[in-house]
Design a protein around this motif. Structure first.
Motif, PDB file in Angstrom:
ATOM      1  N   TYR A   1      -8.538 -25.617   6.406  1.00  0.00           N
ATOM      2  CA  TYR A   1      -9.851 -25.782   5.788  1.00  0.00           C
ATOM      3  C   TYR A   1     -10.338 -24.540   5.034  1.00  0.00           C
ATOM      4  CZ  TYR A   1     -10.010 -30.021   8.557  1.00  0.00           C
ATOM      5  OH  TYR A   1      -9.710 -31.242   9.092  1.00  0.00           O
ATOM      6  N   ALA A   2      -9.462 -23.586   4.812  1.00  0.00           N
ATOM      7  CA  ALA A   2      -9.839 -22.371   4.098  1.00  0.00           C
ATOM      8  C   ALA A   2      -9.051 -22.262   2.799  1.00  0.00           C
ATOM      9  CB  ALA A   2      -9.569 -21.133   4.962  1.00  0.00           C
ATOM     10  N   GLU A   3      -9.684 -21.687   1.796  1.00  0.00           N
ATOM     11  CA  GLU A   3      -8.997 -21.501   0.519  1.00  0.00           C
ATOM     12  C   GLU A   3      -7.828 -20.539   0.665  1.00  0.00           C
ATOM     13  OE1 GLU A   3     -10.109 -19.783  -3.848  1.00  0.00           O
ATOM     14  OE2 GLU A   3     -11.537 -21.135  -2.893  1.00  0.00           O
ATOM     15  N   SER A   4      -8.020 -19.485   1.480  1.00  0.00           N
ATOM     16  CA  SER A   4      -6.930 -18.539   1.698  1.00  0.00           C
ATOM     17  C   SER A   4      -7.216 -17.685   2.915  1.00  0.00           C
ATOM     18  CB  SER A   4      -6.721 -17.644   0.470  1.00  0.00           C
ATOM     19  OG  SER A   4      -7.794 -16.739   0.340  1.00  0.00           O
ATOM     20  N   VAL A   5      -6.196 -16.958   3.326  1.00  0.00           N
ATOM     21  CA  VAL A   5      -6.319 -15.914   4.341  1.00  0.00           C
ATOM     22  C   VAL A   5      -5.876 -14.640   3.656  1.00  0.00           C
ATOM     23  CG1 VAL A   5      -5.368 -15.011   6.497  1.00  0.00           C
ATOM     24  CG2 VAL A   5      -5.926 -17.433   6.298  1.00  0.00           C
ATOM     25  N   SER A   6      -6.592 -13.534   3.901  1.00  0.00           N
ATOM     26  CA  SER A   6      -6.188 -12.284   3.268  1.00  0.00           C
ATOM     27  C   SER A   6      -6.179 -11.141   4.269  1.00  0.00           C
ATOM     28  CB  SER A   6      -7.104 -11.946   2.086  1.00  0.00           C
ATOM     29  OG  SER A   6      -8.377 -11.545   2.538  1.00  0.00           O
ATOM     30  N   VAL A   7      -5.380 -10.136   3.936  1.00  0.00           N
ATOM     31  CA  VAL A   7      -5.348  -8.894   4.695  1.00  0.00           C
ATOM     32  C   VAL A   7      -5.639  -7.778   3.702  1.00  0.00           C
ATOM     33  CG1 VAL A   7      -3.890  -7.291   5.985  1.00  0.00           C
ATOM     34  CG2 VAL A   7      -3.722  -9.741   6.415  1.00  0.00           C
ATOM     35  N   ARG A   8      -6.500  -6.831   4.104  1.00  0.00           N
ATOM     36  CA  ARG A   8      -6.870  -5.711   3.231  1.00  0.00           C
ATOM     37  C   ARG A   8      -6.645  -4.405   3.979  1.00  0.00           C
ATOM     38  NH1 ARG A   8     -11.160  -2.346   1.615  1.00  0.00           N
ATOM     39  NH2 ARG A   8     -11.448  -2.270  -0.630  1.00  0.00           N
ATOM     40  N   LEU A   9      -5.982  -3.463   3.323  1.00  0.00           N
ATOM     41  CA  LEU A   9      -5.752  -2.137   3.880  1.00  0.00           C
ATOM     42  C   LEU A   9      -6.111  -1.083   2.839  1.00  0.00           C
ATOM     43  CD1 LEU A   9      -2.239  -2.618   5.551  1.00  0.00           C
ATOM     44  CD2 LEU A   9      -4.427  -2.397   6.733  1.00  0.00           C
ATOM     45  N   GLU A  10      -6.553   0.084   3.322  1.00  0.00           N
ATOM     46  CA  GLU A  10      -6.884   1.203   2.448  1.00  0.00           C
ATOM     47  C   GLU A  10      -6.154   2.451   2.896  1.00  0.00           C
ATOM     48  OE1 GLU A  10     -10.972   2.210   1.795  1.00  0.00           O
ATOM     49  OE2 GLU A  10     -11.621   0.122   2.003  1.00  0.00           O
ATOM     50  N   ALA A  11      -5.927   3.356   1.945  1.00  0.00           N
ATOM     51  CA  ALA A  11      -5.353   4.666   2.273  1.00  0.00           C
ATOM     52  C   ALA A  11      -6.006   5.702   1.369  1.00  0.00           C
ATOM     53  CB  ALA A  11      -3.847   4.662   2.067  1.00  0.00           C
ATOM     54  N   HIS A  12      -6.122   6.929   1.898  1.00  0.00           N
ATOM     55  CA  HIS A  12      -6.719   8.033   1.159  1.00  0.00           C
ATOM     56  C   HIS A  12      -5.833   9.258   1.329  1.00  0.00           C
ATOM     57  CE1 HIS A  12      -9.565  11.263   0.186  1.00  0.00           C
ATOM     58  NE2 HIS A  12     -10.176  10.359  -0.544  1.00  0.00           N
ATOM     59  N   ARG A  13      -5.536   9.911   0.218  1.00  0.00           N
ATOM     60  CA  ARG A  13      -4.708  11.116   0.279  1.00  0.00           C
ATOM     61  C   ARG A  13      -5.580  12.315   0.611  1.00  0.00           C
ATOM     62  NH1 ARG A  13       0.007  11.059  -1.405  1.00  0.00           N
ATOM     63  NH2 ARG A  13      -0.286   9.485  -3.012  1.00  0.00           N
ATOM     64  N   ASP A  14      -5.187  13.073   1.596  1.00  0.00           N
ATOM     65  CA  ASP A  14      -5.933  14.281   1.941  1.00  0.00           C
ATOM     66  C   ASP A  14      -5.789  15.303   0.824  1.00  0.00           C
ATOM     67  OD1 ASP A  14      -6.695  13.219   4.393  1.00  0.00           O
ATOM     68  OD2 ASP A  14      -4.894  13.969   5.392  1.00  0.00           O
ATOM     69  N   SER A  15      -6.868  15.992   0.536  1.00  0.00           N
ATOM     70  CA  SER A  15      -6.855  16.977  -0.566  1.00  0.00           C
ATOM     71  C   SER A  15      -5.922  18.122  -0.297  1.00  0.00           C
ATOM     72  CB  SER A  15      -8.258  17.526  -0.784  1.00  0.00           C
ATOM     73  OG  SER A  15      -9.128  16.456  -1.057  1.00  0.00           O
TER      74      SER A  15
ATOM     75  N   LEU B   1       0.833  -1.204   0.000  1.00  0.00           N
ATOM     76  CA  LEU B   1       0.000   0.000   0.000  1.00  0.00           C
ATOM     77  C   LEU B   1       0.870   1.258   0.000  1.00  0.00           C
ATOM     78  CD1 LEU B   1      -2.834   1.247   0.092  1.00  0.00           C
ATOM     79  CD2 LEU B   1      -2.737   1.052   2.587  1.00  0.00           C
ATOM     80  N   SER B   2       1.951   1.248   0.744  1.00  0.00           N
ATOM     81  CA  SER B   2       2.877   2.396   0.774  1.00  0.00           C
ATOM     82  C   SER B   2       3.483   2.657  -0.601  1.00  0.00           C
ATOM     83  CB  SER B   2       3.989   2.157   1.798  1.00  0.00           C
ATOM     84  OG  SER B   2       3.454   2.113   3.098  1.00  0.00           O
ATOM     85  N   ILE B   3       3.836   1.600  -1.322  1.00  0.00           N
ATOM     86  CA  ILE B   3       4.379   1.737  -2.674  1.00  0.00           C
ATOM     87  C   ILE B   3       3.365   2.436  -3.581  1.00  0.00           C
ATOM     88  CG2 ILE B   3       4.978   0.439  -4.775  1.00  0.00           C
ATOM     89  CD1 ILE B   3       6.307  -1.636  -2.866  1.00  0.00           C
ATOM     90  N   VAL B   4       2.115   2.006  -3.503  1.00  0.00           N
ATOM     91  CA  VAL B   4       1.065   2.600  -4.337  1.00  0.00           C
ATOM     92  C   VAL B   4       0.864   4.072  -3.988  1.00  0.00           C
ATOM     93  CG1 VAL B   4      -1.380   2.495  -4.957  1.00  0.00           C
ATOM     94  CG2 VAL B   4      -0.089   0.363  -4.644  1.00  0.00           C
TER      95      VAL B   4
END
Length: 114
Positions: free
Chosen positions: A100-114, A76-79
């Motif tokens: 017993y799970a297909e996968s484990v995932s982690v999701r993060l978001e970032a927003h640039r202040d105007s 996310l920092s790279i993006v």
């Protein structure tokens, strides 16, 4: 035909970027690369998604990360280093991390202040 005016942002999705990396702290994780599936969604004015993708590949492929959360934060920092990116979400899956799970995932978001 109506003319399109104003400032419009594009949304780009980089889907199912499959890379291999060392993720984890157990001996088997330290010694064996695992698949990671990276999905990125971003809004931008004029970012070059090819450049962003190459940077992600260069950072992730074949490298070591103790935690999936850390890897997700770094991608996310790279993006978000790209000034043209206004908002981004990164989700990284680690297939077959749980029995017993297909996968484990982690999701993060970032927003640039105007």
């Amino acid at each position: 035909m109506t003319a399109v005016t104003g400032n419009h942002q594009a949304t780009v999705r980089i889907k199912d970027l499959l890379l291999r990396a060392y993720i984890g702290i157990k001996e088997e994780e330290i010694n064996n690369q695992q698949d990671v599936l990276i999905n990125v969604c971003l809004t931008y004015d004029a970012a070059n998604y090819r450049t962003i993708t190459k940077q992600i590949i260069g950072h992730v492929d074949g490298n070591r990360f103790a935690l999936l959360e850390r890897l997700t934060h770094e991608v996310l920092s790279i993006v978000m280093e790209h000034e043209a990116v206004h908002w981004a979400a990164v989700e990284i899956d680690k297939p077959h991390a749980l029995r017993y799970a297909e996968s484990v995932s982690v999701r993060l978001e970032a927003h640039r202040d105007s």
